[in-house]
Design a protein around this motif. Structure first.
Motif, PDB file in Angstrom:
ATOM      1  N   PHE A  81      20.242  18.854   3.407  1.00  0.00           N
ATOM      2  CA  PHE A  81      21.085  18.557   4.565  1.00  0.00           C
ATOM      3  C   PHE A  81      22.300  17.735   4.153  1.00  0.00           C
ATOM      4  O   PHE A  81      23.437  18.042   4.535  1.00  0.00           O
ATOM      5  N   VAL A  82      22.085  16.695   3.360  1.00  0.00           N
ATOM      6  CA  VAL A  82      23.188  15.826   2.947  1.00  0.00           C
ATOM      7  C   VAL A  82      24.208  16.607   2.128  1.00  0.00           C
ATOM      8  O   VAL A  82      25.430  16.523   2.370  1.00  0.00           O
ATOM      9  N   GLU A  83      23.731  17.370   1.157  1.00  0.00           N
ATOM     10  CA  GLU A  83      24.636  18.060   0.248  1.00  0.00           C
ATOM     11  C   GLU A  83      25.320  19.265   0.877  1.00  0.00           C
ATOM     12  O   GLU A  83      26.519  19.490   0.677  1.00  0.00           O
ATOM     13  N   GLN A  84      24.581  20.059   1.636  1.00  0.00           N
ATOM     14  CA  GLN A  84      25.094  21.336   2.122  1.00  0.00           C
ATOM     15  C   GLN A  84      25.709  21.273   3.518  1.00  0.00           C
ATOM     16  O   GLN A  84      26.542  22.114   3.870  1.00  0.00           O
ATOM     17  N   GLU A  85      25.312  20.275   4.306  1.00  0.00           N
ATOM     18  CA  GLU A  85      25.798  20.197   5.678  1.00  0.00           C
ATOM     19  C   GLU A  85      26.638  18.952   5.942  1.00  0.00           C
ATOM     20  O   GLU A  85      27.738  19.044   6.496  1.00  0.00           O
ATOM     21  N   LEU A  86      26.126  17.779   5.555  1.00  0.00           N
ATOM     22  CA  LEU A  86      26.815  16.545   5.916  1.00  0.00           C
ATOM     23  C   LEU A  86      28.074  16.312   5.086  1.00  0.00           C
ATOM     24  O   LEU A  86      29.143  15.997   5.638  1.00  0.00           O
ATOM     25  N   LYS A  87      27.978  16.433   3.789  1.00  0.00           N
ATOM     26  CA  LYS A  87      29.156  16.184   2.955  1.00  0.00           C
ATOM     27  C   LYS A  87      30.333  17.091   3.320  1.00  0.00           C
ATOM     28  O   LYS A  87      31.479  16.614   3.423  1.00  0.00           O
ATOM     29  N   PRO A  88      30.132  18.388   3.533  1.00  0.00           N
ATOM     30  CA  PRO A  88      31.264  19.223   3.976  1.00  0.00           C
ATOM     31  C   PRO A  88      31.835  18.783   5.323  1.00  0.00           C
ATOM     32  O   PRO A  88      33.054  18.847   5.525  1.00  0.00           O
ATOM     33  N   LEU A  89      30.975  18.325   6.232  1.00  0.00           N
ATOM     34  CA  LEU A  89      31.458  17.845   7.525  1.00  0.00           C
ATOM     35  C   LEU A  89      32.350  16.621   7.354  1.00  0.00           C
ATOM     36  O   LEU A  89      33.429  16.520   7.961  1.00  0.00           O
ATOM     37  N   ILE A  90      31.920  15.679   6.503  1.00  0.00           N
ATOM     38  CA  ILE A  90      32.701  14.468   6.274  1.00  0.00           C
ATOM     39  C   ILE A  90      34.019  14.806   5.586  1.00  0.00           C
ATOM     40  O   ILE A  90      35.072  14.230   5.895  1.00  0.00           O
ATOM     41  N   ILE A 107      38.185  12.696   0.971  1.00  0.00           N
ATOM     42  CA  ILE A 107      37.177  11.987   0.169  1.00  0.00           C
ATOM     43  C   ILE A 107      37.418  12.245  -1.312  1.00  0.00           C
ATOM     44  O   ILE A 107      37.741  13.356  -1.724  1.00  0.00           O
ATOM     45  N   ASN A 108      37.216  11.201  -2.119  1.00  0.00           N
ATOM     46  CA  ASN A 108      37.228  11.364  -3.569  1.00  0.00           C
ATOM     47  C   ASN A 108      35.827  11.778  -4.015  1.00  0.00           C
ATOM     48  O   ASN A 108      34.896  10.962  -3.983  1.00  0.00           O
ATOM     49  N   PRO A 109      35.629  13.014  -4.445  1.00  0.00           N
ATOM     50  CA  PRO A 109      34.280  13.473  -4.816  1.00  0.00           C
ATOM     51  C   PRO A 109      33.720  12.785  -6.050  1.00  0.00           C
ATOM     52  O   PRO A 109      32.526  12.893  -6.328  1.00  0.00           O
ATOM     53  N   GLN A 110      34.565  12.055  -6.783  1.00  0.00           N
ATOM     54  CA  GLN A 110      34.109  11.333  -7.972  1.00  0.00           C
ATOM     55  C   GLN A 110      33.820   9.866  -7.692  1.00  0.00           C
ATOM     56  O   GLN A 110      33.525   9.109  -8.617  1.00  0.00           O
ATOM     57  N   GLN A 111      33.890   9.457  -6.411  1.00  0.00           N
ATOM     58  CA  GLN A 111      33.573   8.079  -6.041  1.00  0.00           C
ATOM     59  C   GLN A 111      32.677   8.074  -4.809  1.00  0.00           C
ATOM     60  O   GLN A 111      33.050   7.613  -3.743  1.00  0.00           O
ATOM     61  N   GLN A 112      31.463   8.594  -5.005  1.00  0.00           N
ATOM     62  CA  GLN A 112      30.507   8.675  -3.917  1.00  0.00           C
ATOM     63  C   GLN A 112      29.270   7.838  -4.258  1.00  0.00           C
ATOM     64  O   GLN A 112      28.751   7.907  -5.365  1.00  0.00           O
ATOM     65  N   ALA A 113      28.819   7.065  -3.284  1.00  0.00           N
ATOM     66  CA  ALA A 113      27.671   6.181  -3.493  1.00  0.00           C
ATOM     67  C   ALA A 113      26.592   6.464  -2.470  1.00  0.00           C
ATOM     68  O   ALA A 113      26.869   6.924  -1.351  1.00  0.00           O
ATOM     69  N   LEU A 114      25.354   6.162  -2.842  1.00  0.00           N
ATOM     70  CA  LEU A 114      24.201   6.266  -1.943  1.00  0.00           C
ATOM     71  C   LEU A 114      23.485   4.928  -1.941  1.00  0.00           C
ATOM     72  O   LEU A 114      23.153   4.389  -3.002  1.00  0.00           O
ATOM     73  N   PHE A 115      23.249   4.385  -0.737  1.00  0.00           N
ATOM     74  CA  PHE A 115      22.603   3.086  -0.583  1.00  0.00           C
ATOM     75  C   PHE A 115      21.423   3.205   0.368  1.00  0.00           C
ATOM     76  O   PHE A 115      21.545   3.733   1.468  1.00  0.00           O
ATOM     77  N   GLY A 116      20.251   2.716  -0.090  1.00  0.00           N
ATOM     78  CA  GLY A 116      19.071   2.740   0.760  1.00  0.00           C
ATOM     79  C   GLY A 116      18.172   1.554   0.492  1.00  0.00           C
ATOM     80  O   GLY A 116      18.134   1.018  -0.625  1.00  0.00           O
ATOM     81  N   HIS A 117      17.438   1.139   1.526  1.00  0.00           N
ATOM     82  CA  HIS A 117      16.504   0.010   1.433  1.00  0.00           C
ATOM     83  C   HIS A 117      15.100   0.496   1.735  1.00  0.00           C
ATOM     84  O   HIS A 117      14.897   1.308   2.645  1.00  0.00           O
ATOM     85  N   SER A 118      14.106   0.001   0.979  1.00  0.00           N
ATOM     86  CA  SER A 118      12.697   0.326   1.199  1.00  0.00           C
ATOM     87  C   SER A 118      12.466   1.817   0.945  1.00  0.00           C
ATOM     88  O   SER A 118      12.691   2.285  -0.168  1.00  0.00           O
ATOM     89  N   TYR A 119      12.049   2.579   1.948  1.00  0.00           N
ATOM     90  CA  TYR A 119      11.952   4.026   1.752  1.00  0.00           C
ATOM     91  C   TYR A 119      13.321   4.608   1.392  1.00  0.00           C
ATOM     92  O   TYR A 119      13.422   5.584   0.651  1.00  0.00           O
ATOM     93  N   GLY A 120      14.391   4.009   1.934  1.00  0.00           N
ATOM     94  CA  GLY A 120      15.731   4.441   1.548  1.00  0.00           C
ATOM     95  C   GLY A 120      16.002   4.210   0.076  1.00  0.00           C
ATOM     96  O   GLY A 120      16.686   4.996  -0.582  1.00  0.00           O
ATOM     97  N   GLY A 121      15.474   3.099  -0.473  1.00  0.00           N
ATOM     98  CA  GLY A 121      15.584   2.851  -1.901  1.00  0.00           C
ATOM     99  C   GLY A 121      14.800   3.860  -2.715  1.00  0.00           C
ATOM    100  O   GLY A 121      15.222   4.290  -3.796  1.00  0.00           O
ATOM    101  N   LEU A 122      13.640   4.257  -2.204  1.00  0.00           N
ATOM    102  CA  LEU A 122      12.839   5.296  -2.858  1.00  0.00           C
ATOM    103  C   LEU A 122      13.606   6.614  -2.887  1.00  0.00           C
ATOM    104  O   LEU A 122      13.659   7.295  -3.917  1.00  0.00           O
TER     105      LEU A 122
END
Length: 321
Positions: free
Chosen positions: A151-160, A166-181
């Motif tokens: 979903f993130v790669e195929q649907e959300l990123k194109p929507l954003i 967006i700079n495709p070479q400066q993308q970050a992912l941040f999560g806590h707890s299960y998000g960190g997992l």
């Protein structure tokens, strides 16, 4: 599709929006508070069949030629607000802070609660051959991380990308707890999806530390170049408690002690720092005096700094507790 302005209630977020609210003379004058720098919309994913509430904060300046950096924030119902306000506020003083304008995207659920425990347990935990004893007895469904990442790669990123440059070479992912997992699962199985990975208090304990199996496969992978990628691992100093008793049922042997959050996170960071797999740079921070709940908030501050390149503020090598 256009994003709609965000509306949310409750005193929880007044600290972040106090400049946008006013004192009412009586109860009838109170209105729902608005976060002026952000928008939201609910979208249904073809990959998961789930509806997500997507939050976005866009800089009020023209993007650079290469596009804005972007940070995707898991558990967006709660973590989008501090991260977006930090990025917005700190970028206003970028000469002093070093933080430049960036896009913040929160991924949450259509709920008024801070967390949708059932949905996040399914979306943020890795698929595993055996899910019969994961250590999470509250969640009826688990192991849907790959569908969520589709979903993130195929649907959300194109929507954003349609909404803002967006700079495709400066993308970050941040999560806590299960998000960190989920952040670790993404790094280990789809390492080129992002360039910056920030895992706060990751649930390494989940399913008998299944994520370490994925770590081993990641270490052994070939033809990967992560020399421009960075990982920050954080954990609260109060997330472990006393050493585990020999008898798992002994008094005082809480889940905090059994899960060994501090040891597991520090040991993972140490292994990755020593091996430097595929050129990956790994940083670690023990958040002294923070528990699993408070580490989420302090971790948001550190996440923004690390996202914007302030790696000098973090330990280059794992220090002992």
């Amino acid at each position: 599709m256009k994003f709609k302005p965000i509306l949310f209630a409750g005193l929880l977020y007044l600290w972040a929006i106090q400049s946008c609210t006013s004192i009412a003379e009586d109860a009838s004058d109170w209105r729902v508070a608005t976060l002026p720098i952000a928008q939201q919309q609910d979208i249904r994913s073809a990959a998961t069949g789930q509806t997500y509430r997507i939050f976005i904060s866009k800089p009020a300046v023209e993007p650079p030629p290469e596009g804005f950096p972007v940070i995707y924030v898991l558990d967006g119902n709660v973590l989008f607000y501090p991260v977006s306000m930090l990025v917005h506020g700190q970028s206003q003083r970028r000469e002093a802070t070093g933080i430049t304008p960036a896009v913040v995207v929160g991924i949450g659920y259509p709920t008024q609660r801070m967390l949708d425990e059932v949905s996040r347990a399914e979306d943020l935990t890795p698929p595993a051959p055996d899910l019969s004893d994961t250590g999470d007895q509250r969640a009826p469904r688990q192991g849907g991380a790959d569908r969520f990442l589709d979903f993130v790669e195929q649907e959300l990123k194109p929507l954003i990308a349609k909404e803002v440059h967006i700079n495709p070479q400066q993308q970050a992912l941040f999560g806590h707890s299960y998000g960190g997992l989920l952040t670790l699962h993404t790094l280990f199985t789809r390492p080129q999806a992002f360039q910056v990975y920030i895992a706060s208090s990751p649930s390494i304990w989940w399913n008998k530390q299944f994520i370490l199996t994925e770590e081993q496969a990641f270490m052994a992978a070939s033809s990967l170049d992560l020399s421009h990628s960075r990982l920050l691992l954080m954990v609260g100093g109060l997330e472990q408690g006393r050493p585990v008793a020999t008898d798992a049922t002994a008094p005082g042997n809480t889940s905090t002690q059994r899960r060994q959050m501090v040891d597991a996170t520090r040991e993972l960071a140490s292994r990755l720092q020593q091996a430097k797999p595929h050129g990956l740079s790994t940083f670690y921070q023990l958040q002294v005096g923070e528990n699993h709940g408070t580490a989420m908030w302090t971790g948001s501050i550190r996440a923004v700094e690390f996202f914007m390149g302030r790696s000098d503020k973090f330990n280059a090598e794992v220090s002992q507790p």
